[in-house]
Design a protein around this motif. Structure first.
Motif, PDB file in Angstrom:
ATOM      1  N   VAL A  91       0.839  -1.200   0.000  1.00  0.00           N
ATOM      2  CA  VAL A  91       0.000   0.000   0.000  1.00  0.00           C
ATOM      3  C   VAL A  91       0.876   1.253   0.000  1.00  0.00           C
ATOM      4  CG1 VAL A  91      -1.677   1.328   1.325  1.00  0.00           C
ATOM      5  CG2 VAL A  91      -1.950  -1.144   1.095  1.00  0.00           C
ATOM      6  N   VAL A  92       1.895   1.263   0.854  1.00  0.00           N
ATOM      7  CA  VAL A  92       2.780   2.426   0.943  1.00  0.00           C
ATOM      8  C   VAL A  92       3.554   2.623  -0.365  1.00  0.00           C
ATOM      9  CG1 VAL A  92       4.790   3.390   2.138  1.00  0.00           C
ATOM     10  CG2 VAL A  92       2.989   2.229   3.443  1.00  0.00           C
ATOM     11  N   GLN A  93       4.147   1.540  -0.874  1.00  0.00           N
ATOM     12  CA  GLN A  93       4.970   1.664  -2.065  1.00  0.00           C
ATOM     13  C   GLN A  93       4.145   1.988  -3.311  1.00  0.00           C
ATOM     14  OE1 GLN A  93       8.153   1.845  -2.181  1.00  0.00           O
ATOM     15  NE2 GLN A  93       8.529   1.286  -0.033  1.00  0.00           N
ATOM     16  N   LEU A  94       2.945   1.432  -3.411  1.00  0.00           N
ATOM     17  CA  LEU A  94       2.087   1.763  -4.556  1.00  0.00           C
ATOM     18  C   LEU A  94       1.654   3.224  -4.514  1.00  0.00           C
ATOM     19  CD1 LEU A  94      -0.128  -1.444  -4.833  1.00  0.00           C
ATOM     20  CD2 LEU A  94       1.508  -0.598  -6.526  1.00  0.00           C
ATOM     21  N   THR A  95       1.385   3.723  -3.310  1.00  0.00           N
ATOM     22  CA  THR A  95       1.044   5.143  -3.176  1.00  0.00           C
ATOM     23  C   THR A  95       2.209   6.022  -3.617  1.00  0.00           C
ATOM     24  OG1 THR A  95      -0.432   4.638  -1.322  1.00  0.00           O
ATOM     25  CG2 THR A  95       0.279   6.924  -1.575  1.00  0.00           C
ATOM     26  N   MET A  96       3.417   5.674  -3.168  1.00  0.00           N
ATOM     27  CA  MET A  96       4.602   6.438  -3.558  1.00  0.00           C
ATOM     28  C   MET A  96       4.839   6.354  -5.062  1.00  0.00           C
ATOM     29  SD  MET A  96       8.490   6.063  -2.091  1.00  0.00           S
ATOM     30  CE  MET A  96       7.875   6.280  -0.422  1.00  0.00           C
ATOM     31  N   ALA A  97       4.663   5.165  -5.633  1.00  0.00           N
ATOM     32  CA  ALA A  97       4.865   4.999  -7.072  1.00  0.00           C
ATOM     33  C   ALA A  97       3.852   5.825  -7.865  1.00  0.00           C
ATOM     34  CB  ALA A  97       4.759   3.529  -7.444  1.00  0.00           C
ATOM     35  N   ALA A  98       2.606   5.887  -7.381  1.00  0.00           N
ATOM     36  CA  ALA A  98       1.579   6.672  -8.070  1.00  0.00           C
ATOM     37  C   ALA A  98       1.932   8.157  -8.059  1.00  0.00           C
ATOM     38  CB  ALA A  98       0.221   6.434  -7.418  1.00  0.00           C
ATOM     39  N   PRO A 199      13.746  -4.979 -12.612  1.00  0.00           N
ATOM     40  CA  PRO A 199      13.575  -3.518 -12.667  1.00  0.00           C
ATOM     41  C   PRO A 199      14.854  -2.753 -12.358  1.00  0.00           C
ATOM     42  CG  PRO A 199      12.581  -4.404 -10.672  1.00  0.00           C
ATOM     43  CD  PRO A 199      12.972  -5.569 -11.509  1.00  0.00           C
ATOM     44  N   GLN A 200      15.725  -3.315 -11.502  1.00  0.00           N
ATOM     45  CA  GLN A 200      16.965  -2.617 -11.161  1.00  0.00           C
ATOM     46  C   GLN A 200      17.896  -2.512 -12.362  1.00  0.00           C
ATOM     47  OE1 GLN A 200      17.810  -1.072  -8.462  1.00  0.00           O
ATOM     48  NE2 GLN A 200      16.751  -1.920  -6.716  1.00  0.00           N
ATOM     49  N   ILE A 201      17.841  -3.499 -13.261  1.00  0.00           N
ATOM     50  CA  ILE A 201      18.674  -3.469 -14.457  1.00  0.00           C
ATOM     51  C   ILE A 201      17.985  -2.714 -15.592  1.00  0.00           C
ATOM     52  CG2 ILE A 201      19.692  -4.907 -16.263  1.00  0.00           C
ATOM     53  CD1 ILE A 201      20.184  -7.041 -14.132  1.00  0.00           C
ATOM     54  N   GLN A 233      14.409   7.276 -11.380  1.00  0.00           N
ATOM     55  CA  GLN A 233      15.156   6.320 -10.570  1.00  0.00           C
ATOM     56  C   GLN A 233      14.426   6.009  -9.258  1.00  0.00           C
ATOM     57  OE1 GLN A 233      17.213   5.062 -13.062  1.00  0.00           O
ATOM     58  NE2 GLN A 233      18.419   4.616 -11.229  1.00  0.00           N
ATOM     59  N   ARG A 234      13.830   7.004  -8.657  1.00  0.00           N
ATOM     60  CA  ARG A 234      13.036   6.778  -7.443  1.00  0.00           C
ATOM     61  C   ARG A 234      11.829   5.891  -7.744  1.00  0.00           C
ATOM     62  NH1 ARG A 234      14.951   7.064  -2.768  1.00  0.00           N
ATOM     63  NH2 ARG A 234      12.886   7.578  -1.931  1.00  0.00           N
ATOM     64  N   LEU A 235      11.227   6.080  -8.926  1.00  0.00           N
ATOM     65  CA  LEU A 235      10.097   5.239  -9.320  1.00  0.00           C
ATOM     66  C   LEU A 235      10.538   3.789  -9.479  1.00  0.00           C
ATOM     67  CD1 LEU A 235       7.139   4.939 -10.224  1.00  0.00           C
ATOM     68  CD2 LEU A 235       7.882   5.481 -12.547  1.00  0.00           C
ATOM     69  N   ILE A 236      11.710   3.577 -10.049  1.00  0.00           N
ATOM     70  CA  ILE A 236      12.232   2.218 -10.213  1.00  0.00           C
ATOM     71  C   ILE A 236      12.449   1.565  -8.846  1.00  0.00           C
ATOM     72  CG2 ILE A 236      14.200   0.859 -11.013  1.00  0.00           C
ATOM     73  CD1 ILE A 236      12.257   1.745 -13.197  1.00  0.00           C
ATOM     74  N   GLN A 237      12.964   2.334  -7.888  1.00  0.00           N
ATOM     75  CA  GLN A 237      13.159   1.797  -6.540  1.00  0.00           C
ATOM     76  C   GLN A 237      11.829   1.392  -5.907  1.00  0.00           C
ATOM     77  OE1 GLN A 237      15.358   4.763  -4.393  1.00  0.00           O
ATOM     78  NE2 GLN A 237      17.215   4.500  -5.609  1.00  0.00           N
ATOM     79  N   SER A 238      10.810   2.230  -6.078  1.00  0.00           N
ATOM     80  CA  SER A 238       9.484   1.883  -5.552  1.00  0.00           C
ATOM     81  C   SER A 238       8.915   0.658  -6.259  1.00  0.00           C
ATOM     82  CB  SER A 238       8.528   3.068  -5.718  1.00  0.00           C
ATOM     83  OG  SER A 238       8.930   4.158  -4.930  1.00  0.00           O
ATOM     84  N   GLY A 245       7.273  -7.039  -2.443  1.00  0.00           N
ATOM     85  CA  GLY A 245       6.047  -7.228  -1.660  1.00  0.00           C
ATOM     86  C   GLY A 245       5.064  -8.152  -2.349  1.00  0.00           C
ATOM     87  N   ALA A 246       4.959  -8.031  -3.683  1.00  0.00           N
ATOM     88  CA  ALA A 246       4.055  -8.915  -4.425  1.00  0.00           C
ATOM     89  C   ALA A 246       4.523 -10.364  -4.343  1.00  0.00           C
ATOM     90  CB  ALA A 246       3.970  -8.467  -5.879  1.00  0.00           C
ATOM     91  N   SER A 247       5.843 -10.577  -4.387  1.00  0.00           N
ATOM     92  CA  SER A 247       6.381 -11.939  -4.273  1.00  0.00           C
ATOM     93  C   SER A 247       6.053 -12.539  -2.910  1.00  0.00           C
ATOM     94  CB  SER A 247       7.898 -11.919  -4.483  1.00  0.00           C
ATOM     95  OG  SER A 247       8.227 -11.439  -5.767  1.00  0.00           O
ATOM     96  N   ALA A 248       6.257 -11.741  -1.848  1.00  0.00           N
ATOM     97  CA  ALA A 248       5.930 -12.221  -0.499  1.00  0.00           C
ATOM     98  C   ALA A 248       4.439 -12.509  -0.365  1.00  0.00           C
ATOM     99  CB  ALA A 248       6.370 -11.191   0.540  1.00  0.00           C
TER     100      ALA A 248
END
Length: 335
Positions: A91-98, A199-201, A233-238, A245-248
């Protein structure tokens, strides 16, 4: 002079800078994937060491308490807690990515949409990873249940195993089950590392492509390009954090369902009370007693027999209490 560019930085134009950014971006992605895998493997190996020792203590009667054995098998509860935690993180990371995506669209909508289309090219790899993680999760549940059942069966029959000298064999089988479960966890960690690396690459490579195209076609001013590069780059990190999180979540949901199904069954059984087995009418009239005469028993390699010349009669329908100090042979008698 105070703002002079250091001599070790590239001065040969944007091409060299872009190549260096791409190189270090790819290198960072690979190192991040390796770090994620090693971190998870180290934690799992530490847990395996603890479980293996408790397993050995439990089967060899070296003071493994029921609380220790219970702690050994809280993996499903831990995975369930991790699932809930991953939902919160998503929830937090999706909000930041948006929010980051909205900022990028504000700077340059065409470039952002093109970058999103480029990232979608890697979606099949990520979806394949999620499918494999789901399969690994189902396999891990089956292996964990097998390990759990084997240890519980061994503990219930511990006295018989000790009498027959089969503790080592049962321990070896249980340890193999534990190691098989850890192998499934390694597969999960490898898939998570792959999803971290993608995504990191891909992110730095796409960012470098954006910089080259923007410079050649004048899509953004230099100041806007720098801001765009940083936000991307910040978007890629998010996005990487969302992937983790999706994997977990994909891995933990089957464990979550299994845990709550078990809780529901136990709750229903608790409310229903203990089951009373039906006794055939003929058996109600049959009373069984014991009669032992001159019984002797010795454990392998023991210096003295545990029971010698034992005479015992237990009348049908009577109650007998067997008492004595530790090592007197009470458990051997009952076995």
């Amino acid at each position: 002079e105070a703002s002079a560019v250091p001599a070790w930085l590239p001065h040969d134009g944007m091409k060299v800078v872009i190549l260096l950014v791409a190189f270090f971006g790819v290198t960072r992605g690979l190192l991040q994937a390796f770090y994620t895998f090693i971190q998870n493997v180290t934690m799992e190996e530490a847990q395996l060491l603890q479980r293996s020792r408790i397993l050995h203590w439990a089967l060899h009667g070296e003071s493994a308490s029921s609380s220790h054995v219970t702690a050994m098998f809280n993996q499903r509860a831990m995975t369930t807690a991790s699932t809930v935690y991953s939902v919160q993180g998503l929830v937090v990371q999706l909000t930041m990515a948006a929010l980051l995506a909205a900022a990028l669209l504000t700077i340059s909508a065409p470039v952002t949409l093109s970058a999103a289309a480029a990232m979608l090219l890697f979606a099949p790899i990520l979806l394949w990873g999620d499918r494999r993680i789901k399969d690994v999760s189902a396999d891990s549940i089956a292996h964990w249940d097998k390990t759990n059942s084997r240890l519980l069966m061994s503990i219930r029959n511990l006295l018989l195993l000790q009498i027959c000298g089969m503790q080592n064999r049962e321990e070896a089988l249980a340890q193999d089950s534990l190691r098989s479960y850890v192998g499934k966890m390694y597969s999960f960690f490898l898939l998570v590392s792959l999803k971290v690396a993608v995504p990191q690459i891909a992110g730095p490579l796409i960012a470098c492509l954006i910089a080259v195209i923007s410079q050649r076609r004048g899509l953004m001013a230099p100041g806007a390009l720098i801001s765009y590069f940083y936000l991307f780059q910040r978007l890629i990190q998010s996005f990487t954090a969302v992937n983790q999180g999706a994997s977990a979540l994909v891995f933990g949901l089957p464990h979550y369902r299994a845990l709550f199904d078990w809780w529901s069954r136990m709750e229903t059984a608790s409310e229903a009370g203990p089951a009373v087995p039906a006794v055939p009418p003929a058996a109600e009239q049959t009373l069984i007693g014991w009669h032992l005469k001159g019984v002797r028993f010795a454990y392998p390699l023991a210096s003295e027999p545990a029971v010698t010349n034992l005479d015992l009669t237990v009348e049908p329908g009577s109650t007998v209490v067997v008492t004595g100090p530790s090592g007197a042979g009470k458990s051997t008698l009952l076995g």
